[in-house]
Write a protein that holds these residues in place. Sequence first.
Motif, PDB file in Angstrom:
ATOM      1  N   ASP A   1       0.854  -1.177   0.000  1.00 45.38           N
ATOM      2  CA  ASP A   1       0.000   0.000   0.000  1.00 45.38           C
ATOM      3  C   ASP A   1       0.900   1.241   0.000  1.00 45.38           C
ATOM      4  O   ASP A   1       2.101   1.152   0.299  1.00 45.38           O
TER       5      ASP A   1
ATOM      6  N   ASP B   1      -0.378   4.967   0.977  1.00 47.45           N
ATOM      7  CA  ASP B   1      -0.676   5.913   2.058  1.00 47.45           C
ATOM      8  C   ASP B   1      -0.561   5.254   3.430  1.00 47.45           C
ATOM      9  O   ASP B   1      -1.215   4.265   3.729  1.00 47.45           O
ATOM     10  N   ASP B   2       0.293   5.813   4.239  1.00 43.45           N
ATOM     11  CA  ASP B   2       0.600   5.338   5.591  1.00 43.45           C
ATOM     12  C   ASP B   2       1.324   4.001   5.621  1.00 43.45           C
ATOM     13  O   ASP B   2       1.383   3.333   6.656  1.00 43.45           O
TER      14      ASP B   2
ATOM     15  N   ASP C   1      -0.224  -3.395   4.346  1.00 38.04           N
ATOM     16  CA  ASP C   1      -1.248  -2.340   4.273  1.00 38.04           C
ATOM     17  C   ASP C   1      -1.563  -1.877   5.684  1.00 38.04           C
ATOM     18  O   ASP C   1      -1.368  -2.611   6.656  1.00 38.04           O
ATOM     19  N   ASP C   2      -2.070  -0.652   5.783  1.00 41.55           N
ATOM     20  CA  ASP C   2      -2.504  -0.150   7.092  1.00 41.55           C
ATOM     21  C   ASP C   2      -3.999  -0.340   7.313  1.00 41.55           C
ATOM     22  O   ASP C   2      -4.478  -0.144   8.423  1.00 41.55           O
ATOM     23  N   GLN C   3      -4.730  -0.703   6.258  1.00 39.92           N
ATOM     24  CA  GLN C   3      -6.187  -0.840   6.354  1.00 39.92           C
ATOM     25  C   GLN C   3      -6.554  -2.309   6.532  1.00 39.92           C
ATOM     26  O   GLN C   3      -6.338  -3.125   5.620  1.00 39.92           O
TER      27      GLN C   3
HETATM   28 MG    MG Z   1      -3.036   3.056   3.349  1.00 40.53          MG
END
Ligand code: MG
Length: 217
Positions: A25, A27-28, A160-162
Amino acid sequence: MSDDPETARQIEELAADDRPLLVLDVDDVVLEFIRPFPHFLKSRGFGLTLASFRLTGNIAETASGRLVEQPEVTALLGEFFDAQADWQSITDGAAEALAALGDRAEIVMLTAMPHKHRAVRRAHLDALGLPYPLLTTEMAKGPAVAKLRGKKGRPVAFVDDQPSNLLSVQNSVADAHLFHLMADNSLRAFLPPAPDDIVVLQDWPEAAPKIAAALGF
Ligand SMILES: [Mg+2]
């Protein structure tokens, strides 16, 4: 097959690669998001007060206190992504970790954002020295990762962060190694504990050897 025809088209453009696959991923994970985004919002007259792991419902117009509804959140995100080069820096340790992994793994970045922002993000990643292929998707990530893997069953690691994206990949690629990495670990307070088969990473220095081991290095 990827469910998103544009994502599938982007995958078709990639050179064939039989190395173990690392899907990231952005973002973040690779780029900071949740730390710079409030500064962007402030510049537009809005404020973010996180009371849950979502943007909608947590953004208000500063002057009026009015909560921002989903279409306006989407518009603000679009403005942020158009201007991302001004706001988003690399997460600590990501560049070094990817450089160390990149000669043995195929690294692909898979970002869930409207396709129209792909060129801006590509240019920003290039400027930051992150040359790895970038795919955009407007649909679930799992089918895209399955298509990326190809038919030969090579090892797959996904970061991933999600949580919803990790579960999507788990559903599509049952033997994928799943890693939950958050640029801002304070957000974990809003999430339930990760399932046992998802590896929780605190930062990129911890991530690099664990991803390497998962991919068989
Ligand atoms: Mg993300």
